[in-house]
Design a protein around this motif. Structure first.
Motif, short mmCIF file in Angstrom:
data_model
loop_
_atom_site.label_atom_id
_atom_site.label_comp_id
_atom_site.label_asym_id
_atom_site.label_seq_id
_atom_site.Cartn_x
_atom_site.Cartn_y
_atom_site.Cartn_z
N VAL A 1 0.82 -1.22 0.00
CA VAL A 1 0.00 0.00 0.00
C VAL A 1 0.86 1.29 0.00
O VAL A 1 1.74 1.45 0.82
N HIS A 2 0.59 2.15 -0.97
CA HIS A 2 1.29 3.44 -1.07
C HIS A 2 0.35 4.47 -1.71
O HIS A 2 -0.58 4.10 -2.42
N PRO A 3 0.61 5.74 -1.46
CA PRO A 3 -0.28 6.80 -1.98
C PRO A 3 0.17 7.36 -3.34
O PRO A 3 1.31 7.14 -3.76
N HIS A 4 -0.74 8.04 -4.01
CA HIS A 4 -0.41 8.89 -5.16
C HIS A 4 -1.36 10.09 -5.13
O HIS A 4 -2.52 9.96 -4.72
N ARG A 5 -0.87 11.22 -5.60
CA ARG A 5 -1.74 12.40 -5.81
C ARG A 5 -1.20 13.25 -6.96
O ARG A 5 0.00 13.42 -7.10
N LEU B 1 -4.85 5.50 -2.04
CA LEU B 1 -3.84 4.51 -1.66
C LEU B 1 -4.06 3.34 -2.60
O LEU B 1 -5.20 3.00 -2.90
N HIS B 2 -3.01 2.72 -3.07
CA HIS B 2 -3.21 1.49 -3.82
C HIS B 2 -2.07 0.52 -3.60
O HIS B 2 -1.06 0.84 -2.98
N LYS B 3 -2.31 -0.72 -4.02
CA LYS B 3 -1.25 -1.74 -4.00
C LYS B 3 -1.27 -2.45 -5.34
O LYS B 3 -2.33 -2.59 -5.98
N GLU B 4 -0.09 -2.84 -5.79
CA GLU B 4 0.08 -3.45 -7.11
C GLU B 4 0.87 -4.74 -6.93
O GLU B 4 2.03 -4.69 -6.52
N TYR B 5 0.22 -5.86 -7.23
CA TYR B 5 0.85 -7.17 -7.03
C TYR B 5 0.69 -8.05 -8.26
O TYR B 5 -0.28 -7.92 -9.01
MN MN Z 1 1.64 3.01 -7.52
#
Ligand code: MN
Length: 292
Positions: free
Chosen positions: A64-68, A108-112
């Motif tokens: 989990v990490h943010p972006h804006r 927030l998203h996670k990429e797996y």
């Molecule tokens: Mn990302």
């Protein structure tokens, strides 16, 4: 129309890991010591060249990490990626699919790696682009476009040359499938050996291509090998590519957003004050919640 000439051909920079699931060459901004303005609205491009990941029961990826302030666009060539975000959107993309995630005001998203792909292991190949948003849209509502390979509009090239998938923008009379905030062309040319595709974009647009598979000749002069990136001059309109063997070429061109960029980690804003605000909003939970 004037020819759009090559500024430089960039060999893949040494790869680094993003989390434990993405082994990437960073072409934008560091591949050619570009700053984020040089290819604006494309402000980051990570390329996971074809790489074998062995089987595992614990899917690899980025937690989990943010972006804006911008969009993340992930294009899958091999393997499968799963995405979940705090706006409630999720999806799995596989070969030929595209995930167009608008972080805008913040997620927030996670990429797996997808679970099944992780269990069997296999070849993995992806591109992730960060597409800038203009100031007026930086804090708009997050959005998600999961686009399957089948949904992408295509243009059939003459003489059995192959086809152009129009992810966004326009190629000849075919309009792109994804919606964008500013004028952007994002296209995959899937060429048969000897296939030719010509492209035409406004001279001032930031334009580049990435040879994902095979090798090509650009403007009848420059041979470009697999995994190499071609940056064009922001001058001239038209260029042509020819496949020296079966090839896949990602073509990107966009109208520059003429605004200042203030970027740090996962946030891309217009000013330092807005960056500070992003960190504060993230630290005080305003980006929502997402399970690890
Ligand atoms: Mn990302």
């Amino acid at each position: 129309m004037a020819t759009k000439n090559i500024e430089i051909v960039v060999a893949p920079p040494a790869p680094h890991m993003v989390g434990d699931g993405f082994r990437v060459h960073n072409f934008i901004p560091s591949g050619y010591h570009l700053d984020m303005q040089r290819m604006n609205p494309f402000i980051m491009m990570d390329y996971n060249s074809k790489y074998y990941f062995p089987p595992t029961n614990n899917p690899r990826g980025v937690s989990v990490h943010p972006h804006r302030g911008f969009e993340t666009v992930t294009i899958a060539y091999k393997g499968k990626v799963a995405h979940h975000d705090s706006a409630g959107n999720s999806g799995v993309i596989g070969e030929g699919d595209v995930q167009w995630m608008t972080a805008a005001s913040g997620i927030l998203h996670k990429e797996y790696h997808e679970e099944g792909f992780s269990k069997t292991g296999g070849e993995f190949q992806m591109v992730q682009l960060w597409v800038n948003l203009p100031a007026k849209d930086k804090i708009s509502k997050p959005k998600y476009q999961g686009i399957t390979h089948q949904e992408i509009n295509t243009f059939q090239l003459p003489d059995n040359g192959g086809l152009v998938e129009v992810i966004a923008g326009q190629y000849k009379d075919v309009k792109g499938t994804a919606s964008t905030f500013t004028p952007i062309h994002l296209q995959n040319a899937r060429l048969n050996k000897g296939g030719i595709a010509d492209f035409s974009f406004p001279g001032n647009y930031s334009t580049a291509l990435l040879v994902v598979e095979g090798s090509i000749k650009v403007n009848n002069t420059e041979t470009v090998a697999s995994d190499h990136f071609v940056l064009f001059q922001n001058d001239g309109e038209s260029f042509v590519i020819e496949a020296l063997e079966n090839a896949i070429v990602l073509v990107l061109s966009g109208e520059p957003i003429n605004e200042p960029i203030a970027a740090h980690g996962p946030f891309v804003m217009n000013s330092r004050a807005e960056l500070m605000q992003a960190f504060e909003d993230f630290n005080t939970g305003k980006f929502g919640y997402l399970d690890e």
